[in-house]
Each structure stands twice: as C-alpha cells, then as structure tokens.
Design a protein around this motif. Sequence first.
Motif: not given
Length: 273
Positions: A143-147, A154-156
């Motif tokens: 997903d795309v994650m808030h840092y 992008i988190l694989s």
Amino acid sequence: MVAIGGLALIKLGGSIATFKEKPLTFNSDGVKSISRVLKGVVDASGIPIILVHGGGSFGHYYSVMYDMHSKPAGYSREGISRVRCSMIDLNSRIVSVMLDEGLRPYTLHPSSFIMEAKKVIDSRVRELYEVSKHGLIPVTHGDVMHYQDDLYYILSGDEIMSILAEHLRDRVMVALFTLSLDGVYKDMQSRELIKELRYASDAKMDDVGMDVTGGMRRKVREGLRIASLGIDVWFVNGNHPERIADVLKGNDTIGTVIRGSRGEESRGEDRRV
Ligand code: IP8
C-alpha cells in the motif's frame, strides 16, 4: 492429507493477481484457481493462513506514473490517492473471488497494524493471527502509507511478509511467495532454477525486471530475512497452484526453497543482500 503444523504466510504476487503489463487488469482466473487449491487445503487440514497481496498493474501502475517509491517523501497528492484507491479496488476484487470459491477472507489493511514512522504494533499483528485461527483468512496488501507530516511511502507486500514473520515467528511454519516464474533463477539467460537458495549471491538479479519496490531482489532479501528467523521460505509459480498445495502439505515441489536457519546468526549475516 497431512499438513505441516502452524501458520502459513502466503504472498499472492502482483504478477499473479493482475496482468502486470495491462494497467488495472485483474487476473480473476488466476486468483480463482489459487483460491480453489487453498480451499482444498484448508478443508482437509484446517491450516491457518494469512494472505498478503502485491500491487501488480493496480498499485504499481500508479506508483510508477507518479514516481512514488519506498523512500518516504512528499509525493503527489493525486498519486497517493490513486495508489490507495487502486489497492482497495484490487483487494476487494481478490476477496470477492476468494469468497465465491468458499474461502472466508477478512481484509485487514496494513494501516491497521503499521502506524506512523513505520511503527509496527505487535498486538495488532497478533490480531491477524487470532483471526486466522478461527476459520477466516486475514488478507492484507502492499500500500501507500503515511510516514509522518506530509511524507508517504510505498510499502511492499514482501516487506509485510517479513514484518508478519518477525512478529509471529513462534507461530509461522512456512512463508510462501507466489511468482509468475518457477522460482528464483541463477540468471535470466539460462533460467536455471535454484532449488535451494542459501545466499543472495546464488542468484544474479541485475537483469530481472524491477518495479518501484525492488522486484525479485526485494523478494530474495525478505526471503533471507524470514529464513533467518528459522522459517522455511518457498518461491513457487502461482500459475501452477498445485505447487502451493505441495508446500502447504509439507511436500517437496518445483520451486526455490530457503531453509529456515534459526540460531545460525553468523550465516544469517552472510546471507544479507
Ligand atoms: O507488489 C506494492 O506491493 P508489492 C504495492 O508487494 C504498491 O511490491 C502500492 C505499489
């Protein structure tokens, strides 16, 4: 059928769940055949499963279009929205097929167990395991994650496999990555299959197609990481779902295995990519 005990972590590769070359194209038949095989295994053995799926021609399509990567940065707002929407869309297509095939999927988005600044909440990961023990298959995804602040990454799904393995290491019996190849090849010219991979250097991965989260190199890196926890890791071709069943039954099959090597810390060091 005698299944190996414990939890199975399965990565449904984006190249299996979607047609990677065709933007936003779901591979319904591919997911259906894998679901049928999983249904057979679950019915016969009751093995708990957690499924993680990748982005394929959904999330990767938009992350390439908007130049988004695994490094936290202030990416395009539109890109962030589009990647997130496309992953929700792909997830709902996958779980619908699973449901139709008699499985009982239960989506837990990665934001339910990974918080700001990549902080993993152990109790929330354990929740996935609890769910898996009682007849449901937790399904999560890259997903795309808030840092933090206005930074996103992008988190694989491959990294999620490692996170789950680490937090559930006392429960996981096997981690399985489905690919559109037969396993990890020595190199892409000869396409000679590595039956047992011990070191990252066993495979020349320079020529393998990369995506924003690192392609095959990333998978092997996460595979070695998981194996260093003492968990056997398999890479099998998801277009031959019977190979998934073989692994879940504890049998040998066509694919690449990295044998779990808990307690061999020094070798683990050598195994790093
Ligand atoms: O396909 C990446 O997950 P992967 C997901 O497992 C996105 O690398 C959002 C591109």
